[in-house]
Scaffold this active site. Structure first.
Site: not given
Length: 330
Positions: A70, A68, A273
């Protein structure tokens, strides 16, 4: 049927696990509502988090590593919050529910909760203004009362915020999270496919990758044996929110990535995240490890194959062990 057993592992699997030897090829490189608890986050960095896994005779082989953007490649939450607050100050945005004469300013604690509940900048502002009253600003002489003016206000704020965010990224003060670039280089040097899949807009992700992945250094060229060109250009697949109809937690972006990479979903490992990204990865049939941030540290990651505070002590061999020997318990 393959036999299975329930074991407990710390998040950092030992590098001493044995693997079959393989030749390293050279190549040419041409939201869920949560409230963050700092105490909980700190405790994760000092004590291991048990992980229940199922060991199966049917092992997986790591063929593709997918990141990913961000929150994984960079910690971006505070940068987005800064850009929003700068936009509110620039246009002197003041909501009627506020007793302060100062422009609207989203606190770190509030933004952590907001961004884990509502995705996208425009939906965030629209929700906030509905809850706290449509603001006065320099855009209009008074608070907008019709849908057209309200949409125009949000568009103007979002466009200015986006340009401000780009300025912050380009400033040279933003660095990638620990361990990310090393893992990318290890994956490429070992012949694995490498991809980035982000729910953000393509222009925003490209900007981040161009500025944060950056040029490969001469030392890295010697270490990993590839040409001195940008890591971004070496990606085998790059997908953004514009490339799929549904955003995470829908698995579409990861299913599309597997097809473009030409590998089975079972042989992919995703680094996320947040629980939203985790749900997207597991929904696509992929294993997922978590590298959490302060704003996501208190989320429920029980479906993750491993959980890390960052990737500084994680090597490719650790990730190979996760995928080859363990499957996250359902």
């Amino acid at each position: 049927m393959a036999s299975s057993a329930v074991l407990l592992f710390p998040p950092n699997l030992s590098n001493s696990l044995s693997f079959s030897s393989r030749t390293t090829p050279l190549f040419s490189l041409f939201k869920t509502h949560t409230t963050f608890s700092s105490a909980a986050a700190n405790s994760r960095t000092t004590s291991f988090r048990p992980l229940v896994v199922t060991v199966s005779a049917t092992s997986r082989a790591l063929q593709a590593l997918i990141f990913d953007c961000d929150g994984v490649i960079l910690e971006s939450e505070h940068l987005h919050r800064q850009a929003y607050n700068d936009a509110f100050a620039h246009f002197n945005v003041r909501c009627p529910s506020s007793s302060s004469s100062q422009p609207l300013n989203w606190s770190e604690e509030f933004y952590d909760e907001l961004q884990n509940q509502i995705g996208g900048g425009k939906p965030k502002m629209r929700w906030y203004f509905k809850e706290h009253g449509w603001p006065n600003s320099t855009v209009f002489d008074s608070s907008p009362e019709n849908d057209e003016d309200r949409a125009k206000l949000i568009d103007i704020l979002q466009d200015w915020k986006t340009e401000r965010y780009k300025e912050i990224i380009k400033s040279g003060t933003v660095e990638p999270r620990p361990g990310v670039l090393r893992l990318m280089d290890e994956a490429k040097a070992s012949g694995r496919k490498l991809a980035v899949c982000s729910a953000a807009t393509k222009s925003s992700v490209i900007l981040c990758l161009e500025n944060l992945i950056g040029m490969v250094t001469k030392l890295e060229t010697l270490n990993y044996g590839y040409a001195l060109l940008e890591r971004f250009q070496s990606l085998d697949c790059f997908l953004a929110g514009d490339d799929v109809k549904e955003k995470k937690p829908d698995p579409s972006i990861y299913l599309t990535a597997a097809k473009r990479l030409g590998v089975s979903e079972m042989d992919c490992l995703v680094v996320e995240d947040s629980v939203i990204g985790l749900q997207a990865a597991t929904g696509a049939g992929m294993s997922c490890v978590i590298s959490y941030t302060p704003s996501t540290a208190n989320q429920d990651f029980k479906e993750a194959a491993a959980v890390y505070p960052d990737l500084s002590n994680v090597r490719l061999t650790d990730l190979e062990a996760v995928l080859k020997n363990v499957v996250a318990a359902n």
